[in-house]
Design a protein around this motif. Sequence first.
Motif, short mmCIF file in Angstrom:
data_model
loop_
_atom_site.label_atom_id
_atom_site.label_comp_id
_atom_site.label_asym_id
_atom_site.label_seq_id
_atom_site.Cartn_x
_atom_site.Cartn_y
_atom_site.Cartn_z
N TYR A 156 -1.43 3.75 3.97
CA TYR A 156 -0.39 3.07 4.74
C TYR A 156 -0.71 1.58 4.88
N GLU A 157 -1.96 1.25 5.18
CA GLU A 157 -2.36 -0.16 5.33
C GLU A 157 -2.20 -0.92 4.02
N VAL A 158 -2.54 -0.29 2.91
CA VAL A 158 -2.35 -0.92 1.60
C VAL A 158 -0.87 -1.22 1.39
N CYS A 159 -0.03 -0.26 1.70
CA CYS A 159 1.42 -0.42 1.55
C CYS A 159 1.93 -1.53 2.46
N LYS A 160 1.46 -1.55 3.71
CA LYS A 160 1.89 -2.56 4.69
C LYS A 160 1.51 -3.96 4.21
N ARG A 161 0.29 -4.11 3.67
CA ARG A 161 -0.14 -5.42 3.15
C ARG A 161 0.72 -5.83 1.97
#
Length: 160
Positions: free
Chosen positions: A48-53
């Motif tokens: 999720y964090e990778v996608c958000k970045r």
Amino acid sequence: QKAVEIENSSLIESIPEKYFTGVETVAMLALLYGWSKDEFKENLEHRYEVCKRRVKTIARDQTHKTNYIFTSDLCKENGIRYAKWVYTYRSEVPRESHVQANGQVFDIDKGCLIDGEFIFPTQKINCQCSFRPVVEELGDDMAKEIEKNAYYQKIVEGVK
């Protein structure tokens, strides 16, 4: 401008697909390796964090590109042909060639010669450089006319 809209749209449309593919991958890995609920949650949060970045990077990058296109078109419409490259010092990982190009004058239609190719500010991913329009100097005749008009304006106002 239409090209930027198409690129924005395709980049944004690809995010859900890649995110859900990532979720599927994490779920399959969890089953395959017998992860605990906490391990699964940790890996999912990482995805999720990778996608958000990625979303933030796309939004920032496309906003800069769109702004450049709008501003350069405005310059062209007003007869401004040249600009100065402005390195903004906002990048966490500066491109040395962009730093060195700071202040270099370039043709707005052609771009600035950097690293052997003509590019525009914001063209490269994560480039946050900008430009300042360069207004060409007035010819002697025009300068004299302006001075003359300013002189007459002062006379009308009663200033000598």
